[in-house]
Design an enzyme around this catalytic site. Structure first.
Site, PDB file in Angstrom:
ATOM      1  N   ASP A  80       0.864  -1.182   0.000  1.00 35.39           N
ATOM      2  CA  ASP A  80       0.000   0.000   0.000  1.00 35.39           C
ATOM      3  C   ASP A  80       0.899   1.230   0.000  1.00 35.39           C
ATOM      4  O   ASP A  80       1.263   1.758   1.053  1.00 35.39           O
ATOM      5  CB  ASP A  80      -0.911  -0.021   1.222  1.00 35.39           C
ATOM      6  CG  ASP A  80      -2.023   1.007   1.135  1.00 35.39           C
ATOM      7  OD1 ASP A  80      -2.068   1.743   0.134  1.00 35.39           O
ATOM      8  OD2 ASP A  80      -2.846   1.066   2.060  1.00 35.39           O
ATOM      9  N   ALA A  81       1.269   1.662  -1.209  1.00 35.32           N
ATOM     10  CA  ALA A  81       2.218   2.768  -1.347  1.00 35.32           C
ATOM     11  C   ALA A  81       1.610   3.973  -2.047  1.00 35.32           C
ATOM     12  O   ALA A  81       2.168   5.064  -1.999  1.00 35.32           O
ATOM     13  CB  ALA A  81       3.450   2.299  -2.120  1.00 35.32           C
ATOM     14  N   LYS A  82       0.469   3.781  -2.721  1.00 36.73           N
ATOM     15  CA  LYS A  82      -0.258   4.859  -3.415  1.00 36.73           C
ATOM     16  C   LYS A  82       0.679   5.702  -4.272  1.00 36.73           C
ATOM     17  O   LYS A  82       0.676   6.930  -4.201  1.00 36.73           O
ATOM     18  CB  LYS A  82      -1.027   5.703  -2.408  1.00 36.73           C
ATOM     19  CG  LYS A  82      -2.056   4.903  -1.616  1.00 36.73           C
ATOM     20  CD  LYS A  82      -2.821   5.762  -0.625  1.00 36.73           C
ATOM     21  CE  LYS A  82      -3.862   4.945   0.107  1.00 36.73           C
ATOM     22  NZ  LYS A  82      -3.284   3.984   1.077  1.00 36.73           N
ATOM     23  N   ARG A  83       1.450   5.023  -5.100  1.00 36.69           N
ATOM     24  CA  ARG A  83       2.390   5.720  -5.975  1.00 36.69           C
ATOM     25  C   ARG A  83       1.655   6.377  -7.139  1.00 36.69           C
ATOM     26  O   ARG A  83       0.592   5.934  -7.564  1.00 36.69           O
ATOM     27  CB  ARG A  83       3.443   4.749  -6.520  1.00 36.69           C
ATOM     28  CG  ARG A  83       4.261   4.045  -5.457  1.00 36.69           C
ATOM     29  CD  ARG A  83       4.993   5.000  -4.554  1.00 36.69           C
ATOM     30  NE  ARG A  83       5.951   4.331  -3.690  1.00 36.69           N
ATOM     31  CZ  ARG A  83       6.395   4.799  -2.542  1.00 36.69           C
ATOM     32  NH1 ARG A  83       5.925   5.954  -2.082  1.00 36.69           N
ATOM     33  NH2 ARG A  83       7.291   4.138  -1.843  1.00 36.69           N
TER      34      ARG A  83
END
Length: 247
Positions: A80-83
């Site tokens: 879950d890095a929301k890049r």
């Protein structure tokens, strides 16, 4: 085995719980994994909690993913890095997530369009979860803006469903009607559903996310499990509540 293969296998085992490993302690993560690995469809470490702890935190993140793969390589790991950046930057983000960390999937922002996310989309063995209708209270500021008499989140979903077979969607359980609408738009593609537990999402809303094949959902809980007195019991409780909600 691709991310989607791993996920479908877990669905066939009637498993929908995804545990968000939102802490940078490897020892604590190890204990949670040991207690719950036979109950989950995925683990989802949030990179922010590891990045904020510096080099040691990043080392703990990598060790955590390695431990999951050792414990049960059939369990997918969603980073879950929301890049979301321009293409050449996303190329490096993709290498970090998939080649160095060995994550099976990642969360991304769609704001820069498909072209910018191509480095992720090209990795057809991995999963790409695009933020569509997020679980936070202020999500509607942009996501509900109407364009051509449709809210923006629906238009984004309509575009993203054509981006590739390895694409999934993030829709919060805190918005059940929006979850139902996104399911109508995207067919049987995977939907990652945060917001159950500490964020107040209603477990009964999960039925709105079911695919025509009776699965299609990944139900994420973080604080409600990892900080519970007994993480296994908390996971089992959520598992049983999901089964009841989906009947």
């Amino acid at each position: 085995m691709t991310f989607l293969d791993k996920l479908k296998n877990k669905w066939e085992e009637n498993k929908f719980v995804c545990i968000g490993l939102d802490q940078s302690s490897y020892d604590a993560n190890q204990k949670i994994i040991d207690a719950t690995f036979d109950l989950v469809c995925a683990y989802k470490p949030n990179s922010a909690f590891y990045e904020s702890a510096g080099v040691e935190g990043l080392e703990n993140l990598k060790k955590t993913v390695e431990y999951i793969n050792q414990k049960d390589p059939s369990i997918p790991v969603i980073l879950d890095a929301k890049r979301g950046d321009i293409g050449n930057t996303n190329e490096e983000y993709a290498k970090a997530a998939f080649d160095d960390l060995n994550a099976d999937a990642i969360t991304v922002h769609p704001y820069l369009g498909k072209e910018s996310l191509q480095p992720f989309l090209n990795r057809t063995d991995k999963g790409i979860f695009v933020l569509i209708r997020t679980s936070n209270p202020g999500a509607g500021e942009f996501q509900d803006l109407e364009i051509a008499e449709k809210p923006l989140y629906q238009i984004v979903a309509e575009h993203v469903k054509n981006w590739g077979e390895n694409v999934g969607f993030v829709v919060g359980a805190t918005y059940p009607e929006e979850l139902k609408k996104v399911r109508e738009i995207v067919g049987n593609m995977p939907i990652l559903i945060p917001g159950i537990g500490a964020q107040g999402g209603d477990i009964s809303s999960l039925k709105n996310g079911l695919s025509s094949t009776g699965n299609g959902i990944i139900v994420s809980s973080s604080r409600g499990i990892i900080f519970a007195d007994n993480p296994r019991e908390a996971t089992l409780k959520l598992h049983h509540e999901i089964q009841e909600a989906l009947k």
